[in-house]
Design a protein around this motif. Sequence first.
Motif, short mmCIF file in Angstrom:
data_model
loop_
_atom_site.label_atom_id
_atom_site.label_comp_id
_atom_site.label_asym_id
_atom_site.label_seq_id
_atom_site.Cartn_x
_atom_site.Cartn_y
_atom_site.Cartn_z
N LEU A 46 -23.77 -17.19 -20.35
CA LEU A 46 -22.34 -17.20 -20.69
C LEU A 46 -21.59 -18.34 -20.03
O LEU A 46 -20.72 -18.96 -20.65
N PHE B 94 -16.11 -5.79 -23.54
CA PHE B 94 -16.85 -6.52 -22.52
C PHE B 94 -18.25 -5.94 -22.44
O PHE B 94 -18.44 -4.72 -22.41
N GLU C 278 -20.28 -10.29 -18.45
CA GLU C 278 -18.93 -10.85 -18.64
C GLU C 278 -18.02 -10.56 -17.46
O GLU C 278 -18.13 -9.53 -16.80
N HIS D 119 -13.20 -17.27 -21.05
CA HIS D 119 -12.19 -16.25 -21.35
C HIS D 119 -11.22 -16.75 -22.42
O HIS D 119 -10.91 -16.05 -23.40
#
Length: 197
Positions: free
Chosen positions: A18, A79, A83, A138
């Motif tokens: 991520l 989520f 995350e 984000h």
Amino acid sequence: MSEYRPHTKPFMERCCELYDVRPESLRPLLARMRECRFAKGDTVIRTGARHTAFYLLESGIWREYFFDNDGEETTHWFFTPGEAVFSTWSYARNAPSRVSVEAVCDSVALCIEQRELEELYASSIELAGLGRKIIENHLLGIENWLLDGGERKAADRYRTLLNDTPEVLRHTSLKHIASYLRITPQSLSRIRASIHK
């Protein structure tokens, strides 16, 4: 909260994917975080409250929602493990959160207070870079959600959810999934029927 135990390999791999970082870059942060456990339905962040904790979700599913002008819940985000979860308003402006986050199922997260996190960022350029990547991720997620809602058909958005995060569909009510897709539960039932037949 209890002392953090060694992290799982899937969690580490997901974080690295991520945020485009090496496991070695994450370890100084993880070493300062504590383990928190949440039961299904627990509120992690509450609308109207200041919340300065920063979380990395290790297992489980959380959903972020807000109340529209009619007082109805609108699910904004799900989520999944790996995350980062935090109140943008409290984090950036020390203001009350405008959203709530709840555990959709029993969950484990790693937690650190913002003050400690800022100290870590100040101590290392590499950790400060990690913080920037988390914020960028984000922001990209929010923009994708805003654009996809208007530009893609609900069936396509459902397929994306099915392909990218099937665990969300396994643990989340149809009502919350429909809200996230910005359609009615009845429309979602029709889409599911057409896709799964």
